[in-house]
Write a protein that holds these residues in place. Structure first.
Motif, PDB file in Angstrom:
ATOM      1  N   ARG A  22       0.592  -1.388  -0.190  1.00 15.70           N
ATOM      2  CA  ARG A  22       0.011   0.034   0.073  1.00 15.70           C
ATOM      3  C   ARG A  22       0.873   1.257  -0.071  1.00 15.70           C
ATOM      4  NH1 ARG A  22      -5.482   0.101   3.466  1.00 15.70           N
ATOM      5  NH2 ARG A  22      -6.444  -1.880   2.606  1.00 15.70           N
ATOM      6  N   GLY A  25       2.176   1.744  -3.544  1.00 15.50           N
ATOM      7  CA  GLY A  25       1.125   1.649  -4.447  1.00 15.50           C
ATOM      8  C   GLY A  25       0.362   3.234  -4.406  1.00 15.50           C
ATOM      9  N   GLY A  26       0.735   3.672  -3.143  1.00 10.50           N
ATOM     10  CA  GLY A  26      -0.012   5.027  -3.027  1.00 10.50           C
ATOM     11  C   GLY A  26       0.983   6.401  -3.401  1.00 10.50           C
ATOM     12  N   ARG A  70      -1.323   5.232   4.708  1.00  4.41           N
ATOM     13  CA  ARG A  70      -2.021   3.994   4.164  1.00  4.41           C
ATOM     14  C   ARG A  70      -1.391   2.822   4.814  1.00  4.41           C
ATOM     15  NH1 ARG A  70      -3.457   6.371  -0.797  1.00  4.41           N
ATOM     16  NH2 ARG A  70      -4.697   8.261  -0.206  1.00  4.41           N
ATOM     17  N   ASP A 298     -11.855  15.665  -7.440  1.00  7.92           N
ATOM     18  CA  ASP A 298     -11.921  14.197  -7.182  1.00  7.92           C
ATOM     19  C   ASP A 298     -10.827  13.885  -6.040  1.00  7.92           C
ATOM     20  OD1 ASP A 298     -12.811  11.557  -7.118  1.00  7.92           O
ATOM     21  OD2 ASP A 298     -11.234  11.195  -8.523  1.00  7.92           O
ATOM     22  N   ARG A 299      -9.684  14.103  -6.341  1.00  9.66           N
ATOM     23  CA  ARG A 299      -8.759  13.614  -5.269  1.00  9.66           C
ATOM     24  C   ARG A 299      -8.480  14.711  -4.487  1.00  9.66           C
ATOM     25  NH1 ARG A 299      -4.192  10.552  -9.051  1.00  9.66           N
ATOM     26  NH2 ARG A 299      -3.667   9.441  -6.945  1.00  9.66           N
ATOM     27  N   GLU A 302      -7.694  13.318   2.189  1.00  6.50           N
ATOM     28  CA  GLU A 302      -6.744  12.103   2.430  1.00  6.50           C
ATOM     29  C   GLU A 302      -6.670  11.460   1.112  1.00  6.50           C
ATOM     30  OE1 GLU A 302     -10.230  12.355   3.067  1.00  6.50           O
ATOM     31  OE2 GLU A 302      -9.588  11.617   5.335  1.00  6.50           O
ATOM     32  N   ARG A 303      -7.021  11.804  -0.192  1.00  4.53           N
ATOM     33  CA  ARG A 303      -6.959  11.264  -1.274  1.00  4.53           C
ATOM     34  C   ARG A 303      -6.094  12.275  -2.097  1.00  4.53           C
ATOM     35  NH1 ARG A 303     -11.198  10.905  -3.559  1.00  4.53           N
ATOM     36  NH2 ARG A 303     -11.151   9.216  -4.965  1.00  4.53           N
TER      37      ARG A 303
ATOM     38  N   GLU B 678     -12.103   3.651   5.476  1.00  6.24           N
ATOM     39  CA  GLU B 678     -10.756   3.698   4.478  1.00  6.24           C
ATOM     40  C   GLU B 678     -11.211   4.546   3.166  1.00  6.24           C
ATOM     41  OE1 GLU B 678      -8.506   0.157   3.972  1.00  6.24           O
ATOM     42  OE2 GLU B 678      -9.551  -0.880   5.658  1.00  6.24           O
ATOM     43  N   PRO B 679     -11.177   5.844   3.345  1.00  8.14           N
ATOM     44  CA  PRO B 679     -11.535   6.837   2.452  1.00  8.14           C
ATOM     45  C   PRO B 679     -10.998   6.723   1.046  1.00  8.14           C
ATOM     46  CG  PRO B 679     -10.614   7.993   4.152  1.00  8.14           C
ATOM     47  CD  PRO B 679     -10.789   6.569   4.873  1.00  8.14           C
ATOM     48  N   GLU B 680      -9.499   6.033   1.265  1.00 13.83           N
ATOM     49  CA  GLU B 680      -8.859   6.070  -0.108  1.00 13.83           C
ATOM     50  C   GLU B 680      -9.680   5.032  -1.204  1.00 13.83           C
ATOM     51  OE1 GLU B 680      -7.890   5.209   3.036  1.00 13.83           O
ATOM     52  OE2 GLU B 680      -6.634   3.513   2.992  1.00 13.83           O
ATOM     53  N   PHE B 681     -10.359   4.415  -0.623  1.00 15.62           N
ATOM     54  CA  PHE B 681     -11.353   3.424  -1.538  1.00 15.62           C
ATOM     55  C   PHE B 681     -12.452   4.117  -2.175  1.00 15.62           C
ATOM     56  CE2 PHE B 681      -8.954   0.085   0.861  1.00 15.62           C
ATOM     57  CZ  PHE B 681      -8.190   0.013  -0.158  1.00 15.62           C
ATOM     58  N   GLY B 682     -12.884   5.363  -1.888  1.00 16.74           N
ATOM     59  CA  GLY B 682     -13.953   6.025  -2.112  1.00 16.74           C
ATOM     60  C   GLY B 682     -15.429   5.500  -1.912  1.00 16.74           C
ATOM     61  N   ARG B 685     -18.651   7.197  -2.333  1.00 13.29           N
ATOM     62  CA  ARG B 685     -18.427   8.514  -3.066  1.00 13.29           C
ATOM     63  C   ARG B 685     -18.591   8.075  -4.484  1.00 13.29           C
ATOM     64  NH1 ARG B 685     -14.801  12.902  -2.775  1.00 13.29           N
ATOM     65  NH2 ARG B 685     -13.940  13.608  -4.816  1.00 13.29           N
ATOM     66  N   TYR B 686     -17.938   6.845  -4.915  1.00 11.99           N
ATOM     67  CA  TYR B 686     -18.265   6.220  -6.177  1.00 11.99           C
ATOM     68  C   TYR B 686     -19.261   5.119  -6.244  1.00 11.99           C
ATOM     69  CZ  TYR B 686     -13.705   8.480  -6.884  1.00 11.99           C
ATOM     70  OH  TYR B 686     -12.486   9.251  -6.647  1.00 11.99           O
ATOM     71  N   GLU B 796      -5.190   3.249  -3.389  1.00 14.53           N
ATOM     72  CA  GLU B 796      -6.264   4.045  -3.683  1.00 14.53           C
ATOM     73  C   GLU B 796      -7.064   3.947  -4.946  1.00 14.53           C
ATOM     74  OE1 GLU B 796      -3.683   7.591  -3.156  1.00 14.53           O
ATOM     75  OE2 GLU B 796      -3.416   7.673  -5.237  1.00 14.53           O
ATOM     76  N   ILE B 797      -8.188   4.679  -4.899  1.00 12.63           N
ATOM     77  CA  ILE B 797      -8.937   4.632  -6.134  1.00 12.63           C
ATOM     78  C   ILE B 797      -9.487   6.118  -6.414  1.00 12.63           C
ATOM     79  CG2 ILE B 797     -11.279   3.771  -7.048  1.00 12.63           C
ATOM     80  CD1 ILE B 797     -10.973   1.416  -5.216  1.00 12.63           C
ATOM     81  N   TYR B 798      -9.173   6.411  -7.584  1.00 13.87           N
ATOM     82  CA  TYR B 798      -9.667   7.588  -8.216  1.00 13.87           C
ATOM     83  C   TYR B 798     -10.246   7.528  -9.678  1.00 13.87           C
ATOM     84  CZ  TYR B 798      -4.889   7.287  -9.699  1.00 13.87           C
ATOM     85  OH  TYR B 798      -3.501   6.840  -9.946  1.00 13.87           O
ATOM     86  N   LYS B 799     -10.996   8.852 -10.144  1.00 11.28           N
ATOM     87  CA  LYS B 799     -11.483   8.593 -11.351  1.00 11.28           C
ATOM     88  C   LYS B 799     -10.683   9.231 -12.339  1.00 11.28           C
ATOM     89  CE  LYS B 799     -15.850   9.338 -12.289  1.00 11.28           C
ATOM     90  NZ  LYS B 799     -17.334   9.946 -12.175  1.00 11.28           N
TER      91      LYS B 799
END
Lengths: 378, 916
Positions: A22, A25-26, A70, A298-299, A302-303, B678-682, B685-686, B796-799
């Motif tokens: 992770r 990956g991030g 992460r 969108d990002r 924390e993203r 785990e907000p990084e997976f959205g 949101r998605y 993470e997941i994003y669009k």
């Protein structure tokens, strides 16, 4: 120089690592450079000794902290990078020249930028009021810690002045350390110069004995992070300006009269967001500016994605200059239809503004610090 | 074994697969079982699954026979929608208190036909489908539910209904309007009040002030919606007269909103009702006080006509105790009960010099003259070119001022001694008045009316300032010495408050308060004279129309109880109010409230035409649909009408039962990890990032897509599964492995491939834990089917454009990758129930470090607990799959049976000993 990997792994609690990936990956730079923090940790786990000197990619890390937030096992991979850099800095060989220059300047002139110490208060020129020196008067309700880039960089100085103006307008008793202010050392520590940083902390703690302040407010999230988390207990609480402004708005001491008719989005600075979880206050301020239309990227939060200005990267380009994260960030903001990409950090301001220029998007979008929008609404 | 012998019983908590299995085993051993389930149906999480692992059986197909068994087993008493409240222990026996929550449906009558749900206007996300589909407020969670009985999800009273003095079913009629069921909405309002058209116009609508949506964006325009349905009814079809089926008669003095509402309700009870009215029209202040531009006469007349059509007789021009009309004593002799609702029509005097001058007209009299075009006071009704001062800050003052403008006054000034914020008048009325040109002198108080030749020529006032708050909580106005000034006016209308005119009582024996209102018992509205009741403004002093209507209803109920010889005090009504914090905002989107269209100020101030024009149908429906359905069930009562079995009981109460049991098996199951942590997976949101359980519902033939793998009608081409979401993760406080996710993901990857053969299916994993019988073989099988397994847990997941991007390090390649996806399934882990603390405390259970209930010994006592007689089954002890849960359930049953057998032997011995 060889690192004793066994000792290092134990010191940095790497034995808990389950190699999930992770962190890498991030990692925002892992796709553009050879930096693979998970792989480095793996090597530290399986080897007896480890030699970091030839790893140029160690200087690619921006210390954005994504790897650390992460990690499911609470390991701090970002600190592993700082630790490994420390061995290189200690050795003296393999440090990128511009980073070495910044270190030298910090210790000799008190700023990372190579400017003259006595010009540190040059940003106050043109202000219609006097800025008090807290060392002269011995006390102030608020210590305004300016920071190197906000004090010297001509692009950032208006932000610094805007914040002083808000203090003045809100009737806050504030003062600065004037030309005696020295670098906070946040980036020094992240470059791996642990001993130098420790002596900076010592010196500052001594200076603090010469005045009394109700609180400290900083322009830069980097300074905020250092004082808040790495200086031990200080005699006053430390705030980033977005936190303090939120208080001023809530208590009615800061009100807005003029409209800012713009569509604005916001880029989370890593040292405000991921390092310190200050996500809401900048958005709160923006959403209170009359006429301003706010939409998140969108990002975000924390993203969010680093602009590549932290961890010493303000002075070192890194191993891959072709791909810049700031470019994607600016494109995302333009795609959103934003006219302003707001930030709350001098490094983000400079890197993102560079990206706008290089991409030739000046007619589409402007990069502005939140302070620059606030001052328009007064 | 003789049937007469007392058998010790077992209590099983939770009716998922573990609880069901335990209950069946204990029951088959001959013991009585109480099976208590929190939800309306048994089945637990297993009922939500599509297929089981590793056999790929249809989960519902193998579970439902067992669900039916527990419901029909002679030794099992099934208690669904019930919760354990507490347990005490004595001599090896437990006494368990169980709350049977009101389901508002009599399950002995409900046939499960579903006619009720078809007409229910409230739609909320269905928990059983993990919010991927909707259900109604009245529902069965899924078609195979056991028992197959409906439940009404009623969370309390919505604040609108609670705030309404008459407790109209506001959420109900708003929901019906949202469904375009206008006739039903109007009928629902009329079940409570006979004046929807009037109240839809003149109400001060405390419901809107209380509306929870006000805290979200803006309150629902409730009042205007009520008016909309009242207006929508083109021709008022009067109700057929109600047959007088009780021989008692009630006299009502005063045909205002309180009296007429009481008359309406009493007529429906079947009494003969006669209303005596002093004025030449019925309606009280609605007719004589409120101007036509706010309430057109035709609206009021039509609603009064409907009341008369019920058989209510209204005698106009009949002031009681005066002009040769019957006295109160006469009425007491001729009628079985009396209700006094004479209102408050006497204007208070200013008590200043010059009040006797020509041109001084009390506000109430002035309005009455305007409204009735008779009873003319000393001024004519033509105010052309005259200058008017109105004194006061209430609605009467505003009404008088706006009426004066319409009668041609050149200048109208309202003089009020406090500031705008303290005005008792409705703020929207004040705004309308201002728009029309009424002027205001705030913080001014009249001290003298100036006259010349007996005619008013001016009003001398003094400036005021606000001091400390007085008894009413408003800041007390204090005169500023030397600040006197004169308004040049030729008409002064005092409107500073009214009091009841109780002259009709003669030398009456009715008790009166020191404010000159009638004294009554607040609960029953009974006066000191037996059989005589009073309500409305005559009791409260000047108040709102809806308060008068509420008093009328209360009085009618009291009189009915009195005439039936019942206790006068009524049982308390109502449910706890749903606070904003408990409102379900999952589907809420910000949307501004509909604006009431109005005539423009310059046109409307010229005559008495109605100012507010009412919503269009589209406006009304859209506005009604903004309602947040605070209480879920809106009490619209459509289900009551639809249910042919008469099974709906809206006033059902919760019930508590006590059970005596010898053993307790805890089988309360698990909660799924909340993936938003785990907000990084959205997640959240998605919409195309879903959990494993949601995938089960998508894949299930009885699910929202009838088993098709698609979202919003789109079939995904790239499907990514992510292991270990909310497992092995210190930062979210879940350090353990959830144990089931590896294999359920393998199964789901297989199903995804099976149902969308050309989709690219990727599973991101850290380790694959295939430790059970047939597990490794299954893992081999899915890989052979072409499922891609990549090592590395995504970060993470994003669009990007239309696609989701899953960013991960492929740790075997040592490369960071961006994998595009149309659907991402998060293998969320298993957590202890969020109320595990409460249950642990109630039962004296320990919890292990992971939060699950602790067994007595990890190896040797896996189903026993620290407390003798209490056993654990299923996932409440630790995460486990179905085979393990069932095995442990059978072990727990065995433990319970041993305990119960010992108890039975003791009982037998005691009984035998007693006989010997």
């Amino acid at each position: 120089m060889k690192v004793n990997a066994r000792e290092f792994a134990r010191e940095y609690t790497l034995l808990e690592c389950i190699q999930c990936g992770r962190c890498t990956g991030g990692c925002p730079v892992s796709m553009k450079t050879a930096l693979n923090i998970r792989g480095l940790i793996y090597q530290l786990l399986i080897e007896d000794t480890f030699s970091p000197a030839s790893l140029d990619e160690l200087w690619d890390c921006t210390n954005c902290l994504t790897c650390t937030i992460r990690c499911p096992k609470d390991i701090r991979p970002a600190d592993v990078i700082i630790g490994l850099r420390g061995f290189i800095v200690g050795e003296g060989k393999g440090v990128p020249p511009r980073i070495r220059d910044a270190l030298m300047s910090a210790f000799t002139r008190g700023n990372t930028l190579g400017f003259a110490t006595e010009d540190r208060d040059s940003w106050t020129e043109g202000l219609p009021f006097e800025v008090k020196n807290i060392l002269d008067e011995g006390q102030a309700d608020l210590l305004y810690y300016v920071g190197c880039t906000p004090a010297y960089d001509p692009r950032v100085q208006p932000v610094t002045r805007a914040l002083a103006t808000v203090f003045y307008e809100a009737g806050i008793d504030f003062g600065t350390l004037g030309v005696d202010e020295v670098c906070c050392g946040n980036e020094i520590r992240r470059i791996g110069e642990a001993e130098g940083f420790a002596s900076m902390v010592e010196e500052f703690r001594e200076v603090c004995k010469e005045f009394q302040a109700g609180r400290m407010v900083t322009v830069s999230p980097h300074c905020f992070n250092a004082f808040k988390n790495e200086y031990g207990e200080l005699p006053f609480p430390v705030q980033h300006y977005t936190q303090f402004l939120t208080e001023l708005i809530d208590t009615g001491k800061l009100t807005f009269r003029r409209e800012v008719r713009k569509k604005v989005t916001y880029h989370d600075p890593c040292f405000l967001g991921k390092h310190n979880q200050v996500y809401d206050e900048p958005r709160y301020i923006l959403q209170r500016l009359p006429g301003l239309e706010f939409e998140d990227l969108d990002r975000s939060r924390e993203r969010s994605v680093c602009c590549e200005g932290g961890g010493g990267r303000m002075w070192a380009e890194g191993t891959n200059v072709e791909v810049r994260l700031a470019h994607q960030r600016v494109r995302d903001a333009v795609d959103l239809g934003a006219e302003v990409l707001a930030v709350a950090c001098p490094f983000c301001l400079l890197t993102l503004e560079d990206a706008v220029k290089i991409l030739g998007l000046d007619d589409k979008i402007q990069v502005m610090d939140i302070m620059e929008l606030v001052i328009q609404a007064l | 074994m003789s049937d007469e012998k007392k058998q010790p019983a077992a209590l099983v908590l939770g009716a998922g697969i573990a609880g069901i299995q335990t209950a069946l085993d204990i029951a088959n051993a001959g013991f009585q079982v109480y099976l208590v389930e929190r939800l309306p149906s048994v089945g637990g999480h297993m009922a939500q699954l599509d297929k089981t692992f590793p056999t790929l059986d249809c989960s519902a197909c193998i579970l439902t026979p067992k669900m039916v068994d527990v419901a029909s087993h002679p030794n099992i008493e099934l208690m669904t929608y019930s919760e354990l409240l507490g347990v005490t222990e004595q001599a090896g026996m437990f006494r368990a208190k169980v709350l049977k929550k009101a389901r508002y449906v009599d399950i002995s009558k409900c046939t499960g036909c579903g006619d009720c749900a078809k007409v229910c206007p409230v739609v909320v996300p269905n928990e059983f489908d993990v919010e991927m589909a909707d259900r109604h407020a009245i529902y069965v969670p899924f078609p195979q539910a056991v028992p197959n009985k409906y439940t009404i999800d009623k969370r309390g009273w919505p604040p609108c209904k609670d705030a309404c003095p008459a407790h109209i079913d506001v959420q109900g009629y708003v929901a019906l309007i949202g469904q375009r069921k206008f006739a039903e909405a109007l009928a629902l309002i009329r079940q409570t009040i006979p004046f929807p058209g009037v109240i839809g116009r003149v109400c001060n609508h405390p419901c809107e002030t209380a509306c929870n949506r006000g805290q979200y964006d803006q309150p629902i325009a409730i009042c205007a919606l009520k008016r909309f349905v009242a207006d929508w009814e083109k021709e008022t079809e009067p109700l057929p007269p109600v047959e007088v089926h009780r021989d008692q008669a009630v006299a009502i003095i005063g045909a205002g909103p309180a009296g007429l509402t009481a008359a309406h309700d009493l007529a429906l009870y079947g009494y003969r009702v006669v209303v005596f009215e002093a004025l030449p029209v019925a309606g009280g202040m609605l007719a004589a006080g409120i101007p036509a531009y706010r309430l057109p006469r035709s609206v009021l007349e039509a609603e009064i006509a409907r009341i008369q059509a019920l058989g209510v007789e209204i005698k106009l021009n009949t002031p009681i105790g005066r002009e040769g009309n019957p006295s109160l004593e006469d009425l007491r002799r001729d009628f079985d009960a009396i209700l006094i609702t004479v209102g408050a029509h006497q204007e208070l005097q200013l008590r200043i010099e010059g009040e006797e001058l020509e041109g001084v007209v009390p506000g109430v009299l002035f309005l009455r003259a305007c409204n009735l075009k008779s009873h003319g006071p000393a001024i004519g009704l033509d105010l052309t070119a005259r200058k008017v001062a109105v004194v006061g800050g209430g609605n009467v003052a505003i009404d008088a001022a706006r009426s004066a403008l319409r009668l041609g006054a050149e200048l109208v000034t309202i003089v009020y001694r406090r500031s705008r914020t303290e005005m008792p008048a409705s703020p929207w009325e004040v705004e309308d008045a201002e728009e029309e040109g009424v002027r205001f002198q705030f913080l001014a108080n009249p001290i003298r009316i100036l006259g010349r030749d007996g005619q008013v020529v001016g009003l001398e006032c003094i400036r005021m300032e606000l001091g400390e708050p007085d008894a009413s909580g408003r800041r007390r106005p204090i005169p500023i010495p030397g600040s006197e000034f004169v308004l040049e006016v030729d008409v002064v209308i005092p409107a500073i408050g009214q009091t009841p005119d109780l002259g009709f009582m003669g030398e009456g024996k009715l008790a009166v308060t020191r404010w000159g209102t009638l004294a009554v018992d607040a609960d029953t509205l009974a006066t000191n004279l037996p059989g005589v009741f009073a309500g409305g403004d005559a009791v409260s002093g000047p108040a709102t129309a809806i308060q008068a209507i509420a008093a009328g209803k209360q009085a009618a109920e009291s009189i009915h109880r009195f005439l039936q010889g019942e206790e006068l005090a009524r049982p308390p009504k109502g449910l706890p109010v749903v606070p904003y914090e408990e409102v379900d905002l999952r589907r809420a989107r910000k949307q501004a409230r509909a604006e009431m269209p109005k005539l423009s100020p310059d046109i409307r101030a010229a005559d008495f035409d109605e100012v507010e024009l009412g919503f269009t149908e589209a406006q009304a429906v859209a506005e009604a649909q903004r309602c947040l359905n605070c209480a879920f069930c809106s009490e619209c009562r459509q289900c009551v009408i639809a249910c042919q079995a008469h099974a709906i009981v809206h006033d059902m109460q919760d019930e508590t039962v006590e059970l005596e049991v010898g053993a307790i098996v805890v089988a309360t199951g698990f909660d799924l990890f909340d993936a938003t942590l785990e907000p990084e997976f959205g997640y959240g949101r998605y919409p195309n990032v879903i959990t494993g359980l949601q995938f089960e519902r998508l894949s299930s033939a009885s699910g929202p897509t009838a088993g098709k793998i698609q979202l919003n009608g789109q079939v995904p081409k790239d499907i990514v599964f992510i292991h270990c979401v909310g497992s092995r993760h210190k930062q979210v406080d879940v350090e353990y492995c959830s144990r089931v996710c590896c294999m359920y993901t393998a199964k789901q990857a297989h199903l995804a491939h099976d149902k969308v053969p050309d989709a690219r299916v990727t599973v991101f994993y850290m380790d694959v834990r295939a430790f059970g019988k047939g597990f490794e073989e299954f893992y081999d099988r899915v890989r052979e089917e072409g499922i891609i397994y990549r090592r590395g847990n995504p970060s993470e997941i994003y669009k990007r454009g239309d696609k989701l991007i899953v960013r991960a390090e492929d740790t075997l390649l040592g490369q960071t990758v961006e994998v595009p996806a149309d659907l991402v399934v998060l293998a969320t882990g298993v957590r202890p129930r969020d109320d595990a603390d409460r249950l642990a405390e109630m039962l004296g259970l320990e919890r292990s470090e992971d939060g699950f209930f602790a067994e007595l010994h990890p190896e040797l006592r896996p189903v026993d607990t620290r407390r003798r007689g209490v056993f654990l089954a299923g996932t409440c002890q630790s995460p486990k799959d179905i085979p393990d849960a069932v095995a442990q359930a059978k072990a727990a049953a065995a433990g319970a049976i041993v305990t119960l057998s010992q108890l039975r032997r003791q009982m037998d011995e005691m009984e035998d000993g007693g006989e010997a």
